[in-house]
Design a protein around this motif. Structure first.
Motif: not given
Length: 395
Positions: A334-347
């Motif tokens: 959640q922190r990763a996608v908060q910092l990078d909303p286009k982080y597909a692998s994190a989602y």
């Protein structure tokens, strides 16, 4: 103290204005040395009030930078490339620093936007207008050699460091490198230099790292080892040499040696943010060796050094997932996608761990977001993920 901005440029119409404007509030003059532009570079520089001079390019960055210094009239010089810009927060620090009497040079922290490996570097780009300061080396031109000579004769001077990010550099994005053919230019210039300076640790590091990046692994490793063996490398260079060897040995499959060089890099007394890449890569190797606890510690260090390092949070999430710590993994993703909303692998991995803890609704939302992002850059993965959800009966 009068501060001059000094830039060399060629066909930089797309970036030059942003570069100049980032510094105009703190500089007293702008000097642009044009090395043969055929676009609007010169006109843009003149419209922004820069003093523009012409110079015939001879494949030697240090020669061009030294030529540009001839036209500078300030007490201090700030050097930027056209694909760089100052951060707003650093301006007051620069003004305060150049008012101090003890410094001859100040190293600035640069953020390498889009860099696949080291996201930060320290560069010697702020210095007094001293008659003996000059750039050396045809590529990756630096003033450090001349400053060392000055300090031997005038030991009262000091070298300063600003630990806040000062420069944003966009020249190492994949599109920029491809467009400018930077790697080829760099390699040609450094290969010519190292023939006559075979043990120069700076060029051993830069050229060795470039060889590693281009797949010339044996040559790269030999150069990097030569740079260490020279015993002439300063602490920053020792970090860089070990760091590149970590990458090199990883690529030849010698993971144990790669780990030892990353550990050696981390032991160097450089500012913590420069170690971000070493900790991150070390974590990946430790995870591949099954040492999840040590990998977790390495990734946690990246997020302590830079809380906004999205890749570090993602990798920490992957490790926590492998350890079965799903709730903690969710927080990291959640922190990763908060910092990078286009982080597909994190989602995508967030969807996996939500599913593991039984929250199907949150899982499906994360998977759908991943599919949407993958469709833009990786449609094959988007289709594969959608098919997998269909087979599980989730959609």
């Amino acid at each position: 103290m009068k501060l001059s901005l000094c830039i060399i440029a060629k066909n930089e119409e797309s970036t030059l204005a942003k570069c100049i404007r980032s510094a105009t509030s703190i500089v007293d003059e702008v000097v642009v040395l044009d090395t043969g532009s055929i676009d609007k570079t010169v006109r843009i520089a003149e419209e922004l009030g820069a003093k523009v001079y012409r110079y015939e390019w001879n494949n030697d960055f240090s020669a061009a930078r030294n030529e540009a210094l001839r036209y500078v009239t300030g007490d201090w010089v700030l050097v930027l490339d056209a694909d760089e810009r100052l951060t707003p927060k650093i301006k007051s620090h620069i003004q305060q620093t150049i008012s101090m009497q003890e410094y001859i040079m100040v190293n600035l922290l640069r953020h390498e936007i889009g860099a696949a490996q080291s996201p930060y570097s320290m560069v010697s780009r702020l210095f007094r207008k001293h008659p003996d300061i000059k750039f050396s080396r045809p590529y990756h031109a630096i003033i450090d050699d001349s400053v060392i000579e000055i300090l031997q004769k005038e030991p009262d001077w000091q070298i300063g460091h600003l630990s806040e990010v000062a420069i944003l550099h966009e020249g190492y994005t994949l599109s920029a490198i491809k467009q400018e053919n930077k790697a080829t230019k760099a390699q040609a210039a450094m290969e010519g230099f190292i023939v006559h300076h075979p043990n120069d640790p700076y060029v051993c590091s830069k050229l060795g790292g470039l060889y590693i990046e281009n797949g010339k692994l044996e040559e790269g490793i030999e150069l990097l080892q030569r740079g260490i063996a020279s015993k002439q490398a300063n602490i920053d260079l020792m970090y860089e040499l070990h760091y590149h060897l970590g990458i090199g040995y990883t690529r030849v499959g010698d993971i144990r040696k790669a780990v030892s060089h990353y550990q050696a890099a981390i032991k160097q007394v450089v500012i913590p943010i420069l170690k971000l890449g070493a900790y991150n890569n070390l974590g990946s190797l430790l995870k591949s060796l099954g040492d999840l606890q040590s990998a977790k510690s390495a990734y946690e260090m990246t997020t302590r050094i830079d809380p906004n390092f999205a890749i570090g949070h993602y990798n920490l999430g992957m490790t926590l997932k492998a350890m079965g710590k799903f709730t903690e993994a969710i927080s990291s993703y959640q922190r990763a996608v908060q910092l990078d909303p286009k982080y597909a692998s994190a989602y995508q991995n967030l969807g996996v761990v939500w599913l593991k803890v039984g929250n199907q609704k949150a899982s499906l939302a994360a998977f759908n977001k991943a599919i949407s992002l993958h469709e833009q850059d990786n449609p094959i993965e988007a289709a594969r993920l959608r098919q997998g959800l269909q087979e599980m009966g989730l959609i």
